[in-house]
Scaffold this active site. Sequence first.
Site, mmCIF file in Angstrom:
data_model
loop_
_atom_site.group_PDB
_atom_site.id
_atom_site.type_symbol
_atom_site.label_atom_id
_atom_site.label_comp_id
_atom_site.label_asym_id
_atom_site.label_seq_id
_atom_site.Cartn_x
_atom_site.Cartn_y
_atom_site.Cartn_z
ATOM 1 N N SER A 54 0.835 -1.189 0.000
ATOM 2 C CA SER A 54 0.000 0.000 0.000
ATOM 3 C C SER A 54 0.870 1.240 0.000
ATOM 4 C CB SER A 54 -0.913 0.011 1.234
ATOM 5 O OG SER A 54 -1.540 1.266 1.387
ATOM 6 N N ASN A 82 0.391 3.618 1.778
ATOM 7 C CA ASN A 82 0.491 4.042 3.178
ATOM 8 C C ASN A 82 1.803 3.614 3.829
ATOM 9 O OD1 ASN A 82 -2.076 5.321 3.421
ATOM 10 N ND2 ASN A 82 -3.048 3.297 3.503
ATOM 11 N N ASP A 101 11.505 9.088 -3.748
ATOM 12 C CA ASP A 101 11.220 8.100 -4.778
ATOM 13 C C ASP A 101 12.504 7.744 -5.515
ATOM 14 O OD1 ASP A 101 10.293 7.250 -7.654
ATOM 15 O OD2 ASP A 101 8.513 7.087 -6.388
ATOM 16 N N CYS A 144 -2.186 9.107 -3.735
ATOM 17 C CA CYS A 144 -2.630 10.250 -2.934
ATOM 18 C C CYS A 144 -2.105 10.266 -1.501
ATOM 19 C CB CYS A 144 -4.162 10.352 -2.868
ATOM 20 S SG CYS A 144 -4.941 10.507 -4.466
ATOM 21 N N GLU A 145 -1.139 9.402 -1.170
ATOM 22 C CA GLU A 145 -0.605 9.459 0.191
ATOM 23 C C GLU A 145 0.042 10.808 0.468
ATOM 24 O OE1 GLU A 145 2.825 8.611 -2.280
ATOM 25 O OE2 GLU A 145 0.803 7.775 -2.227
ATOM 26 N N ASP A 146 0.578 11.469 -0.580
ATOM 27 C CA ASP A 146 1.182 12.787 -0.402
ATOM 28 C C ASP A 146 0.129 13.826 -0.049
ATOM 29 O OD1 ASP A 146 0.165 12.354 -2.998
ATOM 30 O OD2 ASP A 146 1.285 14.066 -3.769
#
Length: 679
Positions: free
Chosen positions: A502, A504, A522, A606-608
């Site tokens: 994930s 997350n 990244d 969309c974790e950012d």
Amino acid sequence: MFQRFRCVAGYAGGAVLFLLSCMAVLAIFVSVFAGMNSYPRYSYGASHRNSTGCNQDGEGSWSVGVFYGDSPFSLKPIESWNVRRDTSSAWPVANPVFTCASPSDAGSPSNFVADPFLFINGTSMYLFFETKNSITMQGDIGVARSRDNGSTWQHLGIILDEPWHLSYPFVFSYRGQVYLMPEGSKNGDLRLYRAVDFPLKWTLEKVILERPLIDTFMVEYQSFYWLFGSDWSSPGAVKNGQLEIWYSSSPFGPYKSHAKNPVKNTHRSLGSRNAGRSFVYNGSLYRPGQDCGETYGRRVRLFKILSLTTNEYRELEVPLGVEEPRKGRNAWNGARYHQLDAQQLSPGRWIAVMDGDRVPSGERLHRLIAGYSLISAAALLVVLAALAGCLIYRLRRKKKAFVFLLLGAAVIVSVVLACTGLYYLRRGSGGEEAYPVNSGYSKFTLSTVGTEAKPEVLRRFIKRYSKCPSVGEVVIVSGERRALPSISAAVPVRFRIESEDSSNLWFRADPLTKNRAVLFLDVEAGLACNDLERGFSVWRRRPERIVGFFPGLAGGDPATIREEKLEGYNMVVSRAAFVDWKVASARYWSERALPGRKIVARYKDCEDVLLNLVYANESSAASVEYVRPVKAMGGWQTLRSTKLSAARRECISELGKVYGGVMNGRKKEFGRREDGWDR
């Protein structure tokens, strides 16, 4: 005659035109190259920007670090001991702990600090050192004080400033008095000073030896006081390879020469020249010596003294026990370290100070010679090519193409020469440097998710970023332990195995993390080490915020994010951002963020956005800072796409419904910070 004059004029005009054209091409290429290879550098603080200290110096850029260990043979740098100093967001405090900025910011301009000696008095430690005066270009003796076991130092002042060069301030106590025996070989003698108001006021006690001894220390051993030093004025003495011993029944003399002087007179790489204070461990006496083989002060070597009498001297080299720097010129002591003073604090506790430099001796002069020589060669080649152009008018047409080809090659070679010369002049030591905050340094953890990255990509990522000055460790988050090709990383590399696949995973709590700051990066980000160092310095000033390199502007109804042609920003991409890992993890994995984590897990995206939202929810003040990357190579567009995917658009919209409006009205303008790195 007139026809010949016209012909000559034509030749000259053609040569001038060709010369001007070549110069224009050369200037364009060099300007572009200079722009691509320049970046703003940090000055040691607003108060220091207009001072005369910390200038480039042909003797180097020496600074001082602190080491701890349970013995003098297991010394590790201060950052390995997790020493915290939250006032400067240093967690841990990292070497060097004392630099040219320390005396310069206190009003004593210095180009470098070197030759450190410790004097421990109760709960206070005093650091005596050589400082090269930036105005007189002469070595003086300074002193600093620490009240926290060496993690921070306050410069107290210059204590000795003689008409001649001073260095190697060997300090010791005798019968309740404190004495200082600096090297002053330029004056032709060895002098002993006594403190009349410790540590700032000293008086000349005695000239104890009328010889120009270099780097001399004194030790009491078997009923005698022994002086170890080098005298290069002696007939046949090898520079940096000679060692003499003198002895007396009193530290004040008179001193007699050892029966076998010089006790060493050999190659400069074999440690004859002293490199700090001797020490006793488990009943044996040890002497540190300098290896000056590759360059002056290349490294410290350690010798166990097997026999020391008035008629005999024998020693045996033993391992130093201090790990060799692995980051090369990116490390503060990567090129050389030449003095060690190790002292016992209590049973099983040792402290040491050591100096270090990131460049070899004479590096600046070599760069200047190489740089200007290459640029001169480029200019000369252009002139010669222009003169050769005159011959074009005399050659037949069938040979003109060959001449033009030759001249074109000359222009290309001149551009390469000029750019190479500019590189030597502009790039300093050739290494990356950390940016100090309040004259202090720290380390951060570099973390990336490597689940889908190819082994070769991970290998390049680790090899490249582990050498960045402030990277203390690398953590690879993965669903399994990855098998990587053979690699020699400059810092420890650790795999964190997670069963869940994930987005997350980026922000899950990791209690094994060694540093307060974590950079989530990244594997395709393609940032330069200097970008990381600038971002880290900004975060250390604002550790409560997310500091990132790729901005966005979130808001609207339905919620969306703009990532191009921005007039401001209110978020940064978290896959290239610094955070306080404990704060970030606690907020991201809080109960309030649970609905958002479910959305992230469903879309794997969309974790950012969620991280920025949970930070914004905690405070009405600004929660992000942007740092413009000078270079973003490779696949950096994967972090800052101009078009949102359908899944990301839907993910952002759903997060907007849950945390609607929290980002509205938080837009920050570019170019507001004093450092100028947000433009």
